[in-house]
Design a protein around this motif. Structure first.
Motif, mmCIF file in Angstrom:
data_model
loop_
_atom_site.group_PDB
_atom_site.id
_atom_site.type_symbol
_atom_site.label_atom_id
_atom_site.label_comp_id
_atom_site.label_asym_id
_atom_site.label_seq_id
_atom_site.Cartn_x
_atom_site.Cartn_y
_atom_site.Cartn_z
ATOM 1 N N LYS A 165 4.732 -10.341 5.940
ATOM 2 C CA LYS A 165 3.974 -10.863 4.792
ATOM 3 C C LYS A 165 2.471 -10.828 5.066
ATOM 4 O O LYS A 165 2.030 -11.039 6.191
ATOM 5 C CB LYS A 165 4.392 -12.312 4.493
ATOM 6 C CG LYS A 165 5.876 -12.498 4.305
ATOM 7 C CD LYS A 165 6.426 -11.679 3.151
ATOM 8 C CE LYS A 165 7.931 -11.580 3.223
ATOM 9 N NZ LYS A 165 8.484 -10.470 2.494
ATOM 10 N N CYS A 166 1.706 -10.564 4.018
ATOM 11 C CA CYS A 166 0.248 -10.655 4.161
ATOM 12 C C CYS A 166 -0.260 -11.786 3.265
ATOM 13 O O CYS A 166 0.479 -12.326 2.447
ATOM 14 C CB CYS A 166 -0.417 -9.331 3.824
ATOM 15 S SG CYS A 166 -0.196 -8.782 2.134
ATOM 16 N N ASN A 167 -1.532 -12.122 3.418
ATOM 17 C CA ASN A 167 -2.082 -13.264 2.677
ATOM 18 C C ASN A 167 -2.045 -13.043 1.165
ATOM 19 O O ASN A 167 -1.824 -13.963 0.399
ATOM 20 C CB ASN A 167 -3.521 -13.541 3.115
ATOM 21 C CG ASN A 167 -3.564 -14.081 4.529
ATOM 22 O OD1 ASN A 167 -2.556 -14.584 5.028
ATOM 23 N ND2 ASN A 167 -4.700 -13.973 5.183
ATOM 24 N N GLY A 179 5.316 -9.803 -1.537
ATOM 25 C CA GLY A 179 4.199 -10.075 -0.637
ATOM 26 C C GLY A 179 4.211 -9.309 0.667
ATOM 27 O O GLY A 179 3.435 -9.618 1.575
ATOM 28 N N CYS A 180 5.070 -8.279 0.797
ATOM 29 C CA CYS A 180 5.048 -7.472 2.025
ATOM 30 C C CYS A 180 3.725 -6.712 2.103
ATOM 31 O O CYS A 180 3.189 -6.272 1.077
ATOM 32 C CB CYS A 180 6.186 -6.455 2.031
ATOM 33 S SG CYS A 180 7.812 -7.196 2.002
ATOM 34 N N ILE A 181 3.240 -6.499 3.325
ATOM 35 C CA ILE A 181 1.962 -5.806 3.497
ATOM 36 C C ILE A 181 2.034 -4.374 2.954
ATOM 37 O O ILE A 181 1.043 -3.830 2.463
ATOM 38 C CB ILE A 181 1.491 -5.858 4.968
ATOM 39 C CG1 ILE A 181 0.104 -5.252 5.074
ATOM 40 C CG2 ILE A 181 2.465 -5.231 5.928
ATOM 41 C CD1 ILE A 181 -0.575 -5.481 6.374
ATOM 42 N N GLU A 182 3.219 -3.776 2.977
ATOM 43 C CA GLU A 182 3.387 -2.421 2.442
ATOM 44 C C GLU A 182 3.011 -2.325 0.957
ATOM 45 O O GLU A 182 2.644 -1.259 0.481
ATOM 46 C CB GLU A 182 4.849 -1.986 2.647
ATOM 47 C CG GLU A 182 5.147 -0.594 2.135
ATOM 48 C CD GLU A 182 6.579 -0.152 2.418
ATOM 49 O OE1 GLU A 182 6.935 -0.035 3.602
ATOM 50 O OE2 GLU A 182 7.332 0.074 1.461
ATOM 51 N N SER A 240 -3.919 -8.567 9.167
ATOM 52 C CA SER A 240 -2.520 -8.626 9.578
ATOM 53 C C SER A 240 -2.335 -8.090 10.998
ATOM 54 O O SER A 240 -1.567 -8.653 11.788
ATOM 55 C CB SER A 240 -1.691 -7.821 8.576
ATOM 56 O OG SER A 240 -0.423 -7.570 9.088
ATOM 57 N N LEU A 241 -3.057 -7.005 11.333
ATOM 58 C CA LEU A 241 -2.917 -6.432 12.681
ATOM 59 C C LEU A 241 -3.370 -7.409 13.760
ATOM 60 O O LEU A 241 -2.891 -7.343 14.893
ATOM 61 C CB LEU A 241 -3.733 -5.138 12.798
ATOM 62 C CG LEU A 241 -3.121 -3.896 12.160
ATOM 63 C CD1 LEU A 241 -4.066 -2.711 12.319
ATOM 64 C CD2 LEU A 241 -1.762 -3.567 12.771
#
Ligand SMILES: [Zn+2]
Length: 308
Positions: A165-167, A179-182, A240-241
């Motif tokens: 998940k990202c913000n 909400g996945c970063i992809e 995220s990284l």
């Protein structure tokens, strides 16, 4: 040094590419088939076998094994499992198909792991024990090396970084979750971000469909909406990284895949947002690099490299 040859096969939703690779990373024979023309995966394997036999008989070259990279390819059991872009059923024992038809040992992994194994064997990670390869394309994948070994995980599905998940958490992902970063860091995500900025700036949607490559070219030409798009993408990825760096402390993160060609734009912003978020003791430690196999047939190289 006697040359040893292996067959590398990259099975994609649209194309299947295969090649005979030697231990210096040269592809000495290559072919491809349209994956979508095969209702049964075993027929595809038979056609690859015929094509290879034709080459092998003329050149007196024998292979010692087969490496296969495929979406949702599971190293542990040799099956492609529930791949959304392949229509062959839920569990496809593809490594067994290759072993039976070629009468040779076969190994399977997913396409992001194959890219990481390729980077380790033939690319920029030759002398690294701890690194990550991000595959930036239709989706976002990752292949992770820790202590000089690729991480497969208990069930064979480690490295699904694109579905963390990202913000920014509002977009629907193809995996069914939100909400996945992809949903931001992928071809589809970048186009959506561009359309959102375009609408916010101009009060209408763009007239034509646009690709990530076109958005990149616009950004290079100074288009503010395109620059904003890549900037937002890189900030989301960098934030995220920093989590991944805090957990794994990798020596380098390599960017691979079609979108990685935008690395001159992405890398400075990635470094900035990583350094703003990572633990102070890890600040500036992880190199962010373009893959050294960009625009080479890394999927075939990486699949074959499982044997080197
Ligand atoms: Zn997802």
């Amino acid at each position: 040094m006697t040359n040893k040859y292996y067959l590398g096969v990259d099975i994609g939703g649209t194309n299947t590419v295969y090649g005979v690779v030697n231990q210096t990373g040269e592809i000495i024979f290559q072919g491809n088939f349209n994956t979508k023309l095969y209702n049964e995966p075993i027929e595809l394997v038979k056609d690859i076998f015929k094509s290879f036999q034709n080459f092998s008989s003329k050149n007196d070259i024998q292979i010692k094994g087969i490496g296969i990279g495929a979406p949702n390819g599971n190293f542990n059991n040799g099956c492609i499992e529930f791949a959304p872009n392949l229509f062959w059923g839920e569990m496809i024992p593809i490594a067994d198909y290759f072993s039976n038809i070629f009468q040779l040992p076969s190994k399977l992994t997913n396409d992001a792991n194959a890219a990481a194994i390729g980077e380790k064997t033939f690319g920029g990670a030759k002398f690294m024990n701890d690194f990550i390869v991000l595959t930036l394309g239709t989706g976002l994948g990752s292949g992770i090396y820790v202590n000089n070994q690729i991480v497969h995980g208990k069930n064979g599905f480690a490295g699904e970084y694109g579905h963390t998940k990202c913000n920014e958490s509002s977009r629907q992902c193809t995996c069914g979750k939100i909400g996945c970063i992809e949903t931001y860091v992928s071809a589809r995500g970048i186009v959506q971000t561009y359309q959102e900025f375009y609408f916010a700036n101009k009060g209408k949607m763009p007239d034509k469909e646009i690709s990530t490559k076109q958005i990149y070219n616009l950004a290079v030409d100074g288009d503010s909406i395109a620059i904003e798009t890549y900037s937002k993408t890189a900030h989301i990825l960098g934030n995220s990284l920093s989590n991944l760096i805090n957990i794994l402390d990798p020596e380098a993160i390599f960017l691979f895949g079609g979108i990685a060609n935008a690395h001159p734009l992405l890398i400075p912003i990635l470094k900035e947002s990583i350094n703003n978020n990572v633990l102070p003791i890890l600040k500036g430690k992880t190199k962010i690099l373009p893959s050294q196999l960009l625009n080479k047939n890394a999927a075939v190289l990486g699949s074959a490299a499982m044997w080197f």
